[in-house]
Design a protein around this motif. Structure first.
Motif, mmCIF file in Angstrom:
data_model
loop_
_atom_site.group_PDB
_atom_site.id
_atom_site.type_symbol
_atom_site.label_atom_id
_atom_site.label_comp_id
_atom_site.label_asym_id
_atom_site.label_seq_id
_atom_site.Cartn_x
_atom_site.Cartn_y
_atom_site.Cartn_z
ATOM 1 N N ARG A 92 15.891 8.427 5.110
ATOM 2 C CA ARG A 92 16.041 7.265 4.247
ATOM 3 C C ARG A 92 14.789 6.384 4.214
ATOM 4 N N SER A 93 14.254 6.071 5.384
ATOM 5 C CA SER A 93 13.087 5.180 5.414
ATOM 6 C C SER A 93 11.873 5.831 4.759
ATOM 7 N N GLU A 94 11.701 7.128 4.976
ATOM 8 C CA GLU A 94 10.567 7.826 4.360
ATOM 9 C C GLU A 94 10.722 7.899 2.843
ATOM 10 N N LEU A 95 11.947 8.161 2.378
ATOM 11 C CA LEU A 95 12.175 8.197 0.935
ATOM 12 C C LEU A 95 12.028 6.813 0.319
ATOM 13 N N SER A 96 12.396 5.798 1.072
ATOM 14 C CA SER A 96 12.228 4.427 0.576
ATOM 15 C C SER A 96 10.767 4.133 0.315
ATOM 16 N N THR A 97 9.901 4.574 1.230
ATOM 17 C CA THR A 97 8.447 4.402 1.036
ATOM 18 C C THR A 97 7.960 5.209 -0.147
ATOM 19 N N GLY A 100 9.490 3.665 -3.387
ATOM 20 C CA GLY A 100 9.197 2.255 -3.616
ATOM 21 C C GLY A 100 10.437 1.434 -3.899
ATOM 22 N N THR A 101 11.580 1.861 -3.353
ATOM 23 C CA THR A 101 12.849 1.156 -3.546
ATOM 24 C C THR A 101 13.503 0.939 -2.195
ATOM 25 N N PRO A 102 14.426 -0.016 -2.076
ATOM 26 C CA PRO A 102 15.147 -0.213 -0.811
ATOM 27 C C PRO A 102 15.920 1.047 -0.427
ATOM 28 N N GLY A 103 16.067 1.258 0.877
ATOM 29 C CA GLY A 103 16.723 2.463 1.363
ATOM 30 C C GLY A 103 18.165 2.592 0.939
ATOM 31 N N ASN A 104 18.837 1.459 0.717
ATOM 32 C CA ASN A 104 20.245 1.533 0.330
ATOM 33 C C ASN A 104 20.445 1.706 -1.170
ATOM 34 N N ALA A 105 19.358 1.931 -1.894
ATOM 35 C CA ALA A 105 19.453 2.068 -3.350
ATOM 36 C C ALA A 105 19.876 3.472 -3.764
#
Length: 557
Positions: A92-97, A100-105
């Motif tokens: 999740r955190s890597e995909l968030s980076t 460019g969106t919050p991890g819970n998106a």
């Protein structure tokens, strides 16, 4: 099995009743206040077959307490995600980076998990009892147990999962392709960074777009470098950096977000730098997505220690072993039903209401197998801990044909230590290996009541009905000497209290009256029982039951 019962019942109706009545010596199926006469040995074998695919809920899952539900409910999940497999959360955190969106998106799931469990459980108690005196009987019981969980697993049946096993961990070709994506992003970012420096104060036409929005251009360079890092960390680019264990599934909505992000960056680079030389766009390569999770992938997640669970596979399992062995002593406190001790030469017809009362003490050794900490589908053969049990029996005889047996039991379960996995919460179907350890347990004490009305058709046949109520208190778990740090053992307490009601019908054949009259040399009883569970809670199986009980008597002295 019901057809067998009806056939035997029909035979009992056809047989003529005896005119002499029957001296009640044993109750067929189940225990009553009977003691074995002095100097006699009674041997009982009673194979009992139980089968179910359903249970009564404990109230801590999706269904209310006592609700009937499939036996595989705990392993049937709308989404298999980070609650069950925490390693999914690392993506999740890597995909968030990367996005460019919050991890819970965006949701992360390996898909739905459908599991069907059909459980069969066969117990064959071998019981030997000896009449020490006219009132005292001692005995031993060794249960032979065969358990089978027939498991059908359907992982990601509708292909709803957006994560799968990362191919970057499997093939160098996937890592090479991912490396090209990173290289293209880095080339574009380096080219724009160089132009930002070269265009300071320049009026060259190639610098017009850059100088008009230098802040946006700098943000684009930083974004491209972040995405390149995200691609490398999620999908993997080398043997030393193979990415996360899970990656977006090819052609999934999650992979589409990644590709849209790359397209957007590529378009922005073209705005500032123009078209790249020798290729259609600045980022023309795409990272290699994962295949949807399938059966083999799911089993690998369970058994491979890299995913954190390190358990056995979720598949059909069969065990053949013995259960908890018992030693017992039974004492006849009061009896006015007729002679006790040596068998009379002739049955004694009597009328009116008569009765007898017996008490028993049982010590149960924890010789059975308890739930495995590593196999979520095993069938335990016992509690695997020592118990002390007290029993009381009362028989009431009404005339020569009808009698009622009532038996009460109380079981004191002694504390011990066993190896368990402690779930992180009610929906944690697959507790992690780091939550496995030795914990102290004190199983809840048990109370049970059996009521058995019986009707004698003749000196050889009888019919019976049986009702059982059983209740167990809540278990108490606590940390032991080898418990993992930070794991709250009391989470195991939830849902461990239980109650159950069962009912059955039986038909019994006895040669005891004929033996008393010297007409046969083989004193024995045979009973057939069929029944089922009526209600319960605490994840009690909703068993359909059939039992065949055979008792042989032998005069030793």
């Amino acid at each position: 099995m019901w057809r067998w019962f009806l056939a035997l019942a029909a035979v009992t109706v056809i047989l003529p009743p005896s005119a002499e009545g029957q001296r009640v010596l044993g109750g067929g199926v189940g225990e009553d206040a009977t003691v074995v006469p002095k100097g006699m040995l009674r041997f009982t074998v009673s194979p009992t077959w139980n089968r179910t695919s359903r249970r009564f809920a404990d109230g801590f899952g999706a269904n209310a307490k006592g609700t009937e539900e499939p036996f595989g409910t705990d392993f049937t999940l709308d989404t298999l995600g980070e609650r069950q497999i925490p390693l999914v959360g690392t993506v999740r955190s890597e995909l968030s980076t990367l996005l460019g969106t919050p991890g819970n998106a965006f949701p992360l799931t390996l898909g739905r998990l459908d599991t069907r469990v059909d459980r069969s459980f066969t117990v064959t108690p071998l019981v030997g009892e000896f009449g020490v005196t006219r009132r005292l009987t001692i005995g031993a019981m060794v249960p032979l147990v065969r358990g089978r969980s027939e498991v059908t697993v359907n992982a990601n049946p509708n292909l709803s999962g957006n994560l799968g096993l990362n191919p970057g961990y499997k093939t160098s070709a996937a890592r090479s392709t991912n490396g090209l994506v990173v290289a293209q992003l880095s080339t574009a970012a380096d080219s724009l960074a160089a132009q930002l420096t070269a265009c300071v104060g320049s009026t060259d036409p190639t610098c017009t777009a850059i100088n008009a929005n230098r802040t946006q251009a700098m943000l684009l360079v930083n974004a491209a470098n972040s995405v390149a890092t995200g691609i490398s960390n999620v999908y993997g680019t080398s043997t030393s950096n193979p990415g996360t264990r899970f990656a977006p599934v090819e052609r999934s909505s999650l992979q589409a977000l990644v590709l849209a992000r790359l397209d957007a960056l590529s378009t922005q680079f073209a705005t500032f730098l123009g078209a790249p030389s020798g290729q259609a766009k600045w980022v023309s390569e795409t990272p290699v997505g994962a295949a949807p999770v399938a059966y083999a992938d799911f089993q690998k997640i369970l058994v491979d220690s890299a995913y954190g669970i390190r358990s056995d596979t979720l598949q059909t399992i069969e065990t053949r072993t013995y259960g908890d062995i018992e030693l017992s002593a039974k004492f006849l406190v009061w009896d006015n039903t007729g002679p006790i001790g040596d068998l009379p030469q002739r049955a004694e017809p009597r009328s009116g209401v008569r009765g007898r009362v017996a008490v028993a003490a049982v010590y149960r050794f924890g010789t059975g197998l308890w739930d495995s900490a590593d196999n979520f589908m095993d069938v335990p053969s016992g509690d695997a801990q020592d118990d002390i049990e007290g029993r009381v029996f009362a028989d009431l005889l009404f005339g020569q044909r009808f009698w009622l047996s009532v038996a009460g039991r109380y079981t004191y379960q002694r504390a011990d230590e066993q190896t368990f996995r402690v779930p992180a919460g009610p929906d944690d179907a697959f507790p992690q290996l780091d939550r496995r350890g030795s914990f102290t347990r004190n199983l809840g004490d048990i109370m049970a009541l059996d009521i058995s009305p019986k009707y004698v058709l003749g000196d050889a046949m009888g019919l019976g009905a049986h009702y059982r109520w059983r209740s167990k208190g809540e278990d108490v778990y606590s940390s032991g000497a080898l418990s993992p740090a930070g794991v709250n053992a009391s989470l195991l307490n939830a849902g461990t209290s239980m109650s159950v009601q069962q009912a059955a019908l039986s038909v019994t054949y006895s040669s005891m009256a004929r033996y008393s009259r010297g007409l046969t040399r083989l004193p024995m009883e045979a009973s057939l029982l069929v029944g089922r569970t009526l209600s319960g809670d605490g994840n009690v199986p909703n068993y359909s039951t059939a039992a065949l009980t055979i008792r042989f008597w032998n005069k030793l002295f």
